[in-house]
Enzyme design. Structure first.
Site, short mmCIF file in Angstrom:
data_model
loop_
_atom_site.label_atom_id
_atom_site.label_comp_id
_atom_site.label_asym_id
_atom_site.label_seq_id
_atom_site.Cartn_x
_atom_site.Cartn_y
_atom_site.Cartn_z
N ASN A 8 0.86 -1.18 0.00
CA ASN A 8 0.00 0.00 0.00
C ASN A 8 0.90 1.23 0.00
OD1 ASN A 8 -1.84 2.04 0.50
ND2 ASN A 8 -2.24 1.43 2.63
N LYS A 38 -0.01 4.24 -0.25
CA LYS A 38 -0.69 5.40 0.35
C LYS A 38 -0.51 6.63 -0.57
CE LYS A 38 0.30 3.40 4.81
NZ LYS A 38 0.19 3.52 6.23
N HIS A 95 -9.37 0.84 5.05
CA HIS A 95 -8.10 1.04 5.74
C HIS A 95 -8.34 1.99 6.92
CE1 HIS A 95 -3.98 2.31 6.54
NE2 HIS A 95 -3.58 1.24 5.86
N GLU A 109 -6.77 4.40 7.99
CA GLU A 109 -6.55 5.82 7.69
C GLU A 109 -7.77 6.42 7.02
OE1 GLU A 109 -2.79 5.43 5.66
OE2 GLU A 109 -1.87 4.82 7.55
N GLU A 151 -5.17 -5.36 10.63
CA GLU A 151 -4.17 -4.33 10.84
C GLU A 151 -4.46 -3.59 12.15
OE1 GLU A 151 -2.23 -3.10 6.89
OE2 GLU A 151 -3.96 -1.81 7.19
N GLY A 167 2.54 1.97 10.63
CA GLY A 167 3.47 3.08 10.44
C GLY A 167 4.18 3.52 11.71
N SER A 173 3.64 -2.47 10.28
CA SER A 173 5.10 -2.44 10.43
C SER A 173 5.79 -3.75 10.08
CB SER A 173 5.47 -2.00 11.85
OG SER A 173 4.98 -0.70 12.12
C1 PEP Z 1 -0.61 -0.08 6.01
O1 PEP Z 1 -0.60 1.07 5.60
O2 PEP Z 1 -1.54 -0.81 5.73
C2 PEP Z 1 0.52 -0.52 6.82
C3 PEP Z 1 0.47 -1.70 7.36
O3 PEP Z 1 1.58 0.36 6.96
P1 PEP Z 1 3.03 0.02 7.57
O4 PEP Z 1 3.49 -1.28 6.96
O5 PEP Z 1 3.88 1.18 7.19
O6 PEP Z 1 2.85 -0.12 9.06
#
Ligand code: PEP
Length: 248
Positions: free
Chosen positions: A9, A11, A93, A95, A163, A169, A208
């Site tokens: 992703n 973003k 997601h 976000e 997630e 992040g 992460s």
């Molecule tokens: C994500 O944006 O779905 C995500 C898991 O980000 P990151 O791997 O940077 O934690």
């Protein structure tokens, strides 16, 4: 046997200059034994497909509107993503849930739209730190699953991504026990609702994931791959995660 999936992703990151990362990735994994998907910004979906050429790497959108067309300035429909060549779309997601107030009901409507357009919906669920600290993780994830997934979900049209919001992040990764507990729970919930079809639905972990921790995460039961943010931006990093998944 579920085919594993490494999903990236990007973003709101990615200009034309970054497309070279996709080209590098296809060269690093010419004949992958897992599925690979990258969801770049919608502005470069078409050029990402050109960059991938005849490689099996799939391209996805990061969101879609629930309607097929109409007066929704700035939005993109599932049909438009499909028309641009996308095969997947990430929905719900955290976000988007936080920044755009997306409810489970909205995510469900978008997932239906994705299915109608022939896209694979990657539906995200996950608890906040507050939920975890108040022992409501399974309740929250169970509710999100029940209300975000429409009827008609199958292994061919839907992927679930767990997630934990506090791990996205942040560099914080859920412990292997925490991942196992939630992934087993998600599998059981899918089984209750969708019966035998649940065995075909892939459940990804996201939060992460890096080349350094990927192998241990992929060894956890019911983890069928990862949804990766930061570490999907550079081909070398994402490649390390894909390699771990291929040998899991
Ligand atoms: C994500 O944006 O779905 C995500 C898991 O980000 P990151 O791997 O940077 O934690």
């Amino acid at each position: 046997m579920r085919r594993k999936l490494a999903a990236g992703n990007w973003k709101m990151n990615g200009l034309g200059a970054n497309l070279a990362e996709i080209g590098k990735l296809t060269k690093l994994h010419r004949t992958p034994v897992c599925d690979i998907m990258i969801a770049p910004p919608a502005t470069i979906i078409t050029s990402a497909l050109v960059e991938a050429g005849d490689h099996a790497l799939a391209i996805g959108g990061q969101d879609c509107h629930a309607a097929t067309s109409g007066a929704h300035t700035g939005d993109i429909s599932a049909e438009m993503l499909r028309d641009a060549g996308a095969g997947y779309v990430i929905l719900g997601h955290s976000e988007r849930r936080a920044d755009h107030g997306e409810t489970d009901e909205v995510v469900r409507a978008k997932t239906e739209a994705a299915h109608a357009a022939g896209l694979v919906a990657v539906v995200c669920v996950g608890e906040t730190l507050h939920h975890r600290q108040t022992n409501s993780t399974l309740h929250v994830v169970g509710t999100q699953l029940a209300e975000s997934l429409p009827n008609g979900v199958s292994g061919a049209n839907t992927v679930v991504a767990y997630e934990p919001v506090w791990a996205i992040g942040t560099g914080e990764v859920a412990t292997l026990d925490q991942i196992a507990e939630v992934h087993d729970f998600i599998r059981a919930e899918l089984k209750t609702r969708f019966g035998d079809e649940a065995d075909a639905i892939r459940v990804l972990y996201g939060g992460s994931v890096k080349p350094t921790n990927a192998a241990e995460i992929f060894a956890v039961s019911n983890v069928d791959g990862a949804l990766v943010g930061g570490a999907s931006l550079k081909a070398e990093d994402f490649s390390g995660i894909i390699a771990a998944l291929e040998t899991a």
